[in-house]
Write a protein that holds these residues in place. Structure first.
Motif, PDB file in Angstrom:
ATOM      1  N   VAL A  54       0.857  -1.195   0.000  1.00 46.85           N
ATOM      2  CA  VAL A  54       0.000   0.000   0.000  1.00 46.85           C
ATOM      3  C   VAL A  54       0.890   1.240   0.000  1.00 46.85           C
ATOM      4  O   VAL A  54       1.695   1.449   0.919  1.00 46.85           O
ATOM      5  N   PHE A  79      -9.743   1.962   3.035  1.00 52.34           N
ATOM      6  CA  PHE A  79      -8.540   1.403   2.406  1.00 52.34           C
ATOM      7  C   PHE A  79      -8.770  -0.012   1.880  1.00 52.34           C
ATOM      8  O   PHE A  79      -8.159  -0.406   0.885  1.00 52.34           O
ATOM      9  N   THR A  80      -9.643  -0.777   2.519  1.00 54.37           N
ATOM     10  CA  THR A  80      -9.930  -2.112   1.979  1.00 54.37           C
ATOM     11  C   THR A  80     -10.728  -2.019   0.679  1.00 54.37           C
ATOM     12  O   THR A  80     -10.637  -2.908  -0.172  1.00 54.37           O
ATOM     13  N   PHE A  83      -7.905  -1.203  -1.708  1.00 58.54           N
ATOM     14  CA  PHE A  83      -6.946  -2.309  -1.821  1.00 58.54           C
ATOM     15  C   PHE A  83      -7.614  -3.572  -1.263  1.00 58.54           C
ATOM     16  O   PHE A  83      -7.392  -3.952  -0.104  1.00 58.54           O
ATOM     17  N   LEU A  86      -6.366  -6.412   1.267  1.00 58.98           N
ATOM     18  CA  LEU A  86      -6.168  -6.206   2.699  1.00 58.98           C
ATOM     19  C   LEU A  86      -7.131  -7.040   3.535  1.00 58.98           C
ATOM     20  O   LEU A  86      -6.817  -7.453   4.650  1.00 58.98           O
ATOM     21  N   LEU A 140      -1.839   8.782  -3.694  1.00 59.04           N
ATOM     22  CA  LEU A 140      -0.884   7.762  -3.278  1.00 59.04           C
ATOM     23  C   LEU A 140       0.416   8.426  -2.806  1.00 59.04           C
ATOM     24  O   LEU A 140       0.871   9.414  -3.383  1.00 59.04           O
TER      25      LEU A 140
END
Length: 316
Positions: A54, A79-80, A83, A86, A140
């Motif tokens: 990440v 965030f999951t 991504f 995760l 990012l």
């Protein structure tokens, strides 16, 4: 002149012994940094972490006043979504929420090149800010605060906080040699993963939480404890201090008695007395048999060693 020389020599030797003791221990170190503003530059102890690939600086607040190490549910879910893998690395172990948290398997949080010393962390639902996936992907390499680190990670071993070098250390245990030297070592107790220290004020001992997340206060109590509040010579006020969404003005001043923690003499001891009309703080203190909390101010030029295997708190 000779006595002065001997005193200096003892001081140097004492420092060397302490340094050697920790240098010879098997420790893992995690770097922290201070966050705050110009009025209070040391408001919070923060750590930077990485998780797998990440591309984000995921920060944690180190807080000995927190009962758990946990991720903020809304931030983590954000965030999951960005991504999805995760969820496979950090899967739910149970959903009982007995203490308000869901248990997650720690799938690989790395701080300063070291993994955390525990395989389970908490997940606090509906906490923190939701972040759109597009915002994450467009930023990012940026930073966000992911969670709070409590002492539960270290309960099976020894926690070291080096305020001189801004490092947090962990050891499974300390050698017998560490305790072979005369040091300022104090017995402590625990209440719901919170450290309680006996602080001597005048001729009496008062139990205080050690709360590294309350750096704003060198010492804090509430108006519900007149034994302490009546000892204070009030000189100033902290304005608009927010507690659970409500703001209060918190008066404070010098305690009119000598204050010690073990052999550590606290010069010009300052304490703030929270009005706490809703008894948020007071009820927690009373439930634990404590009178307040002590922050980081009196440890800032020192190293503290919190040995959970022996329930010993050492100040170097």
């Amino acid at each position: 002149m000779r006595s002065v020389f001997i005193a200096i020599l003892l001081s140097i030797n004492g420092f060397f012994v302490f340094g050697q003791n920790l240098d010879n221990e098997k420790l893992r170190w995690f770097n922290f940094y201070w966050a705050g503003d110009s009025a209070n530059p040391k408001e919070a102890m923060m750590l930077r972490s990485t998780i797998d690939t990440v591309n984000f600086n995921l920060r944690w607040q180190f807080d000995t006043g927190s009962p758990r190490t946990f991720v903020y549910g809304n931030v983590w879910n954000s965030f999951t979504r960005a991504f999805p893998y995760l969820d496979k690395l950090f899967f739910k172990v149970d959903t009982l929420k007995a203490d308000g948290f869901i248990n997650l398997k720690n799938g690989g949080i790395v701080i300063s090149g070291n993994k955390l010393p525990k395989n389970i962390i908490g997940f606090l639902p509906n906490y923190g800010n939701n972040i759109d996936k597009e915002v994450i992907m467009e930023n990012l390499g940026s930073s966000t605060t992911l969670g709070t680190m409590g002492i539960d990670l270290f309960r099976n071993g020894v926690l070291i906080i080096d305020f001189k070098k801004n490092k947090i250390g962990y050891a499974d245990q300390l050698s017998a040699q560490f305790y072979a030297n005369k040091m300022n070592t104090i017995d402590f107790t625990l209440y719901q993963n919170r450290i309680i220290l006996p602080i001597r004020i005048g001729n009496a001992f008062f139990p205080f939480f050690y709360d590294s997340g309350a750096s704003l206060f060198p010492l804090k109590t509430t108006a519900a404890f007149p034994d302490l509040s009546n000892m204070v010579s009030y000189t100033d006020t902290l304005f608009n201090i927010t507690t659970w969404g409500k703001s209060y003005d918190v008066p404070g001043g010098k305690i009119r008695k000598k204050v010690k923690l073990g052999n550590l003499k606290i010069g010009s001891p300052k304490i703030y007395v929270h009005p706490d009309p809703e008894l948020y703080h007071t009820n927690i203190f009373k439930e634990a048999g404590a009178y307040g909390l002590i922050g980081n101010a009196y440890f800032e030029d020192k190293i503290i060693v919190i040995d959970f295997t022996k329930m010993k708190f050492t100040i170097l």
